[in-house]
Design an enzyme around this catalytic site. Structure first.
Site, PDB file in Angstrom:
ATOM      1  N   ASN A   9       0.871  -1.176   0.000  1.00 56.39           N
ATOM      2  CA  ASN A   9       0.000   0.000   0.000  1.00 56.39           C
ATOM      3  C   ASN A   9       0.905   1.222   0.000  1.00 56.39           C
ATOM      4  OD1 ASN A   9      -1.816   2.027   0.432  1.00 56.39           O
ATOM      5  ND2 ASN A   9      -2.453   1.362   2.483  1.00 56.39           N
ATOM      6  N   LYS A  11       0.152   4.211  -0.358  1.00 54.94           N
ATOM      7  CA  LYS A  11      -0.514   5.407   0.187  1.00 54.94           C
ATOM      8  C   LYS A  11      -0.218   6.611  -0.727  1.00 54.94           C
ATOM      9  CE  LYS A  11      -0.413   3.231   4.654  1.00 54.94           C
ATOM     10  NZ  LYS A  11      -0.390   3.343   6.109  1.00 54.94           N
ATOM     11  N   HIS A  95      -9.764   1.396   4.076  1.00 50.44           N
ATOM     12  CA  HIS A  95      -8.561   1.536   4.902  1.00 50.44           C
ATOM     13  C   HIS A  95      -8.862   2.494   6.065  1.00 50.44           C
ATOM     14  CE1 HIS A  95      -4.549   2.658   6.192  1.00 50.44           C
ATOM     15  NE2 HIS A  95      -4.134   1.535   5.626  1.00 50.44           N
ATOM     16  N   GLU A  97      -7.283   4.840   7.305  1.00 47.80           N
ATOM     17  CA  GLU A  97      -6.994   6.255   7.035  1.00 47.80           C
ATOM     18  C   GLU A  97      -8.138   6.906   6.273  1.00 47.80           C
ATOM     19  OE1 GLU A  97      -3.143   5.600   5.313  1.00 47.80           O
ATOM     20  OE2 GLU A  97      -2.416   4.969   7.293  1.00 47.80           O
ATOM     21  N   GLU A 167      -6.174  -5.002  10.114  1.00 46.09           N
ATOM     22  CA  GLU A 167      -5.176  -3.994  10.451  1.00 46.09           C
ATOM     23  C   GLU A 167      -5.556  -3.301  11.756  1.00 46.09           C
ATOM     24  OE1 GLU A 167      -2.897  -2.704   6.710  1.00 46.09           O
ATOM     25  OE2 GLU A 167      -4.644  -1.424   6.824  1.00 46.09           O
ATOM     26  N   GLY A 173       1.810   2.049  10.900  1.00 44.71           N
ATOM     27  CA  GLY A 173       2.827   3.099  10.851  1.00 44.71           C
ATOM     28  C   GLY A 173       3.468   3.414  12.189  1.00 44.71           C
ATOM     29  N   SER A 215       2.571  -2.291  10.430  1.00 45.15           N
ATOM     30  CA  SER A 215       3.996  -2.425  10.796  1.00 45.15           C
ATOM     31  C   SER A 215       4.558  -3.815  10.512  1.00 45.15           C
ATOM     32  CB  SER A 215       4.221  -2.045  12.264  1.00 45.15           C
ATOM     33  OG  SER A 215       3.881  -0.692  12.479  1.00 45.15           O
TER      34      SER A 215
END
Ligand code: PGA
Length: 262
Positions: A9, A11, A95, A97, A167, A173, A215
């Site tokens: 991904n 991003k 996702h 985010e 996730e 991250g 991560s």
């Protein structure tokens, strides 16, 4: 048997020039790998450039969202037909985010999943709990709610085309992860939830590929991939460096070398 699937991904990273460099490196390092499905989910503006670099390799191209309507007055959205025409195969949907910063809800996720399937795109549907929910022991409940709502009304025959990415939001991250055993337990719980859907069955759930994300890196990939229910990874930061991404793919390859996940 569930074939491992590793997806990068990217991003909002990599201009076209930068994307070309990374895609060229990936083609050289892992372009011929057959034992693992590999894709990179890139920014829309990189699609054709990355496809050009990856031509002749087994690495597929994905994106990070898809509109839920066919066409029309939806400023800023990109349609499934446009993506199919551009040669995209995978689409990340829901996702965290997007849920956090762009108002994505389980309802809009469900609409986007339906639309992706209608056009033959393969959805990678993201679920996962916040740190607070995790600390309060609510992970199982959150997962149950998300699986029910995100996959609501999806035909049984389409369920196996979907990849789920578990996730934990607090792991994205941050360099922190659940233990491999904890991740495996939650992923096994997701598989049970899929089997309990009105249109779900044990057989469908057993076939569904479920990734871990958050991560995941060159160091911890082998341990995560060795788990019984973890079928792959959705990789953010570590997918931006070709050597790290290749090491994760190698770990995925080794995880099925001695047998198969079933
Ligand atoms: P990360 O991101 O690997 O950088 O934690 C994973 C993701 O957000 O999909």
């Amino acid at each position: 048997m569930r074939k491992p699937i590793i997806v990068g991904n990217w991003k909002m990273n990599k201009t076209r020039a930068e994307a070309a460099v990374l895609a060229d490196e990936l083609k050289a390092l892992v372009g011929g790998v057959k034992e693992v499905d590999i894709a990179v989910a890139v920014p829309y503006t990189d699609i054709d450039r990355v496809k050009k670099s990856l031509r002749g390799s087994k690495i597929r191209v994905g994106v990070q969202n898809v509109a839920w309507a066919d066409s029309g007055a939806f400023t800023g959205e990109v349609s499934a037909a446009m993506l199919v025409e551009a040669g995209v195969e995978y689409v990340i949907i829901g996702h965290s985010e997007r849920r956090q910063y762009f108002g994505e809800t389980d309802e809009s996720v469900n609409k986007r999943v339906r639309q992706a399937l209608k056009y033959g795109l393969k959805p990678i549907v993201c679920v996962g709990e916040t740190e607070n929910e995790n600390l309060q022991g609510l992970t199982g409940l959150v997962i149950e709610r998300q699986i029910e709502a995100d996959l609501e009304g999806i035909d049984r025959k389409d369920l196996s085309k979907i990849v789920i990415a578990y996730e934990p939001i607090w792991a994205i991250g941050t360099g922190r992860t659940p233990t491999a055993e904890q991740a495996n337990e939650t992923i096994a719980a997701i598989r049970r939830e899929v089997s309990k859907l009105p249109q779900g069955t044990k057989a469908v759930a057993a076939k569904m590929r479920i990734q871990y994300g958050g991560s995941m890196n060159a160091k911890n990939a082998a341990e995560l991939m060795a788990q019984s229910d973890i079928d792959g990874g959705l990789i953010g930061g570590a997918s931006l460096k070709s050597a790290d991404f290749a090491a994760i793919i190698e770990a995925a390859k080794n995880s099925v070398a001695g047998g198969e996940k079933a």
